[in-house]
Design an enzyme around this catalytic site. Sequence first.
Site, PDB file in Angstrom:
ATOM      1  N   LYS A  45       0.829  -1.220   0.000  1.00  0.00           N
ATOM      2  CA  LYS A  45       0.000   0.000   0.000  1.00  0.00           C
ATOM      3  C   LYS A  45       0.858   1.262   0.000  1.00  0.00           C
ATOM      4  CE  LYS A  45      -2.875  -1.486   3.486  1.00  0.00           C
ATOM      5  NZ  LYS A  45      -4.075  -1.383   4.363  1.00  0.00           N
ATOM      6  N   LYS A  47       2.375   2.628   2.162  1.00  0.00           N
ATOM      7  CA  LYS A  47       2.087   3.459   3.354  1.00  0.00           C
ATOM      8  C   LYS A  47       3.209   3.265   4.367  1.00  0.00           C
ATOM      9  CE  LYS A  47      -3.023   3.601   3.533  1.00  0.00           C
ATOM     10  NZ  LYS A  47      -4.188   3.361   4.410  1.00  0.00           N
TER      11      LYS A  47
HETATM   12  N1  C2G Z   1     -12.410   5.041   7.000  1.00  0.00           N
HETATM   13  C1  C2G Z   1     -13.620   5.716   7.094  1.00  0.00           C
HETATM   14  N2  C2G Z   1     -13.635   7.066   7.122  1.00  0.00           N
HETATM   15  C2  C2G Z   1     -12.476   7.771   7.074  1.00  0.00           C
HETATM   16  C3  C2G Z   1     -11.239   7.092   6.988  1.00  0.00           C
HETATM   17  C4  C2G Z   1     -11.228   5.715   6.957  1.00  0.00           C
HETATM   18  O1  C2G Z   1     -14.702   5.081   7.147  1.00  0.00           O
HETATM   19  N3  C2G Z   1     -12.535   9.136   7.104  1.00  0.00           N
HETATM   20  C5  C2G Z   1     -12.439   3.573   6.951  1.00  0.00           C
HETATM   21  C6  C2G Z   1     -11.908   3.015   5.639  1.00  0.00           C
HETATM   22  O2  C2G Z   1     -12.911   3.035   4.640  1.00  0.00           O
HETATM   23  C7  C2G Z   1     -11.528   1.587   6.053  1.00  0.00           C
HETATM   24  C8  C2G Z   1     -11.108   1.758   7.524  1.00  0.00           C
HETATM   25  O3  C2G Z   1     -11.604   3.050   7.949  1.00  0.00           O
HETATM   26  O4  C2G Z   1     -12.690   0.748   5.991  1.00  0.00           O
HETATM   27  C9  C2G Z   1      -9.608   1.733   7.697  1.00  0.00           C
HETATM   28  O5  C2G Z   1      -9.060   2.714   6.842  1.00  0.00           O
HETATM   29  P1  C2G Z   1      -7.477   2.623   6.499  1.00  0.00           P
HETATM   30  O6  C2G Z   1      -6.711   2.444   7.750  1.00  0.00           O
HETATM   31  O7  C2G Z   1      -7.152   3.735   5.559  1.00  0.00           O
HETATM   32  O8  C2G Z   1      -7.431   1.220   5.745  1.00  0.00           O
HETATM   33  P2  C2G Z   1      -7.080   0.929   4.213  1.00  0.00           P
HETATM   34  O9  C2G Z   1      -5.757   1.483   3.881  1.00  0.00           O
HETATM   35  O10 C2G Z   1      -8.267   1.321   3.431  1.00  0.00           O
HETATM   36  O11 C2G Z   1      -6.880  -0.663   4.267  1.00  0.00           O
HETATM   37  O12 C2G Z   1      -7.397  -5.117   2.774  1.00  0.00           O
HETATM   38  C10 C2G Z   1      -8.036  -3.882   2.990  1.00  0.00           C
HETATM   39  C11 C2G Z   1      -7.070  -2.821   3.429  1.00  0.00           C
HETATM   40  O13 C2G Z   1      -6.276  -3.277   4.513  1.00  0.00           O
HETATM   41  C12 C2G Z   1      -7.822  -1.558   3.828  1.00  0.00           C
END
Ligand code: C2G
Length: 130
Positions: A45, A47
């Site tokens: 990712k 990240k």
């Molecule tokens: N999220 C949200 N609102 C935000 C930020 C994040 O609802 N303002 C949700 C995202 O949609 C996700 C969860 O919080 O469902 C975690 O977000 P991230 O840590 O950014 O995860 P991500 O990088 O999307 O990883 O295999 C799937 C991945 O691991 C998802």
Amino acid sequence: MKRVITYGTFDLLHYGHINILRRAKELGDYLVVVLSTDEFNWNEKQKKCYFTYEQRKMLLEAIRYVDLVVPEENWEQKRTDVHKYDIDTFVMGDDWVGKFDFLKEEGVEVVYLPRTPEISTTQIKKDLNK
Ligand code: C2G
């Protein structure tokens, strides 16, 4: 006992994360959070997390909605995770809408919930760097 699962990085834990965890837990009785490892985040990712996996895990385990935190090491494990943890419902924010519909073939309900507007780990980092 309805079991729910969700995945994510959850770095710099914020209220958008809490909102999705709260809503995910409302869909069942037990919530499994599959937390991206530092290696998965960096290799898959691109990240670079501020907090390590162990620090992010500890923060998630302190949240009342979360029942279990386990590592996410690859994109493929979802298909086996849903059986390993006897999952009824898979939940993700709607930035992922459609991406995980294949899990329906495993007999799992797939739910995409609206993201919380105006907050993200990326935005927090940008604002702090101003
Ligand atoms: N999220 C949200 N609102 C935000 C930020 C994040 O609802 N303002 C949700 C995202 O949609 C996700 C969860 O919080 O469902 C975690 O977000 P991230 O840590 O950014 O995860 P991500 O990088 O999307 O990883 O295999 C799937 C991945 O691991 C998802």
